[in-house]
Design a protein around this motif. Sequence first.
Motif, PDB file in Angstrom:
ATOM      1  N   SER A  15       0.792  -1.085  -0.085  1.00 19.28           N
ATOM      2  CA  SER A  15      -0.061   0.087   0.080  1.00 19.28           C
ATOM      3  C   SER A  15       0.828   1.386   0.034  1.00 19.28           C
ATOM      4  CB  SER A  15      -0.936  -0.094   1.061  1.00 19.28           C
ATOM      5  OG  SER A  15      -1.783   1.278   1.381  1.00 19.28           O
ATOM      6  N   TYR A  16       1.985   1.187   0.809  1.00 20.36           N
ATOM      7  CA  TYR A  16       2.828   2.395   0.793  1.00 20.36           C
ATOM      8  C   TYR A  16       3.350   2.820  -0.492  1.00 20.36           C
ATOM      9  CZ  TYR A  16       7.045   4.953   1.948  1.00 20.36           C
ATOM     10  OH  TYR A  16       8.065   5.742   2.066  1.00 20.36           O
ATOM     11  N   GLU A  18       1.932   2.660  -3.261  1.00 23.42           N
ATOM     12  CA  GLU A  18       0.885   3.050  -4.133  1.00 23.42           C
ATOM     13  C   GLU A  18       0.163   4.488  -3.943  1.00 23.42           C
ATOM     14  OE1 GLU A  18      -0.442   1.773  -7.051  1.00 23.42           O
ATOM     15  OE2 GLU A  18       1.349   0.402  -6.953  1.00 23.42           O
ATOM     16  N   GLN A  19       0.978   5.124  -2.975  1.00 22.60           N
ATOM     17  CA  GLN A  19       0.384   6.442  -2.329  1.00 22.60           C
ATOM     18  C   GLN A  19       1.217   7.663  -2.869  1.00 22.60           C
ATOM     19  OE1 GLN A  19      -2.399   6.197  -0.983  1.00 22.60           O
ATOM     20  NE2 GLN A  19      -2.260   3.939  -1.196  1.00 22.60           N
ATOM     21  N   LYS A  23       4.424   7.249  -5.350  1.00 18.31           N
ATOM     22  CA  LYS A  23       3.832   6.691  -6.437  1.00 18.31           C
ATOM     23  C   LYS A  23       4.218   7.246  -7.784  1.00 18.31           C
ATOM     24  CE  LYS A  23      -0.486   5.042  -8.464  1.00 18.31           C
ATOM     25  NZ  LYS A  23      -1.874   4.840  -8.500  1.00 18.31           N
TER      26      LYS A  23
END
Length: 233
Positions: A15-16, A18-19, A23
Amino acid sequence: MRFDILTLFPELFDSYLEQGLLKRAIQNQLVEIQRWNFRDWATDKHASVDDRPYGGGPGMLIGCDTVYQCVEHVQEVIPEPGKLIMLTPQGKTLDQKLAQELSKERQLTLLCGRYEGFDERIRIGLEPMEISAGDFITNGGEVPAMLIIETVIRLIPGVLGDESSAKYDSFSDSGLLEYPQYTRPQNFRGMEVPEVLLSGNHQEIARWRHEQSLQRTRERRNDLLTESESNST
């Protein structure tokens, strides 16, 4: 800039990565992130990487063999290996000055421990730079690794939308805490934006901001000030 993260839990970064800024930096090929799992170099059927400490004591230690093999493989596949960093509470505390130093590297390899940490021979034999996120203990090195990435990528040209943003962050350039900032509306529940910020006088605004940074640093982090700054009014 390239970061290679060596960890038992590479999925923690899913998740990290993708932010936000990170990203976009990856998409724009300003930053490259590779993850490696120590277990991929384990040889037994349970993919074991840890064992009980000699002499007794609680918990388990990550052993030498898989870590050495993983690090050596990563260093072989990278054209120009940079610093090898071990995340440990016994290391040098991460601060803005250190982040600026690290941002000059082309590549960083981040060793993320777990359990009770690493066998001491990993530190002795691989001679990593040891970095701590602060005087506290986390469950592993993954969150401190994210902190290093967060602080360093802000200093890479092209990552921030406004190249001057990092210059005015707390601890940057002047070494002071950042001055207070405001946006619209001008009045919110009786709290007004300082008049000087509405004046259009850039010299006065710059002076006010410096004074506010100095005052805020004196009140909250007096240890950052020189003796003359600490005593000035």
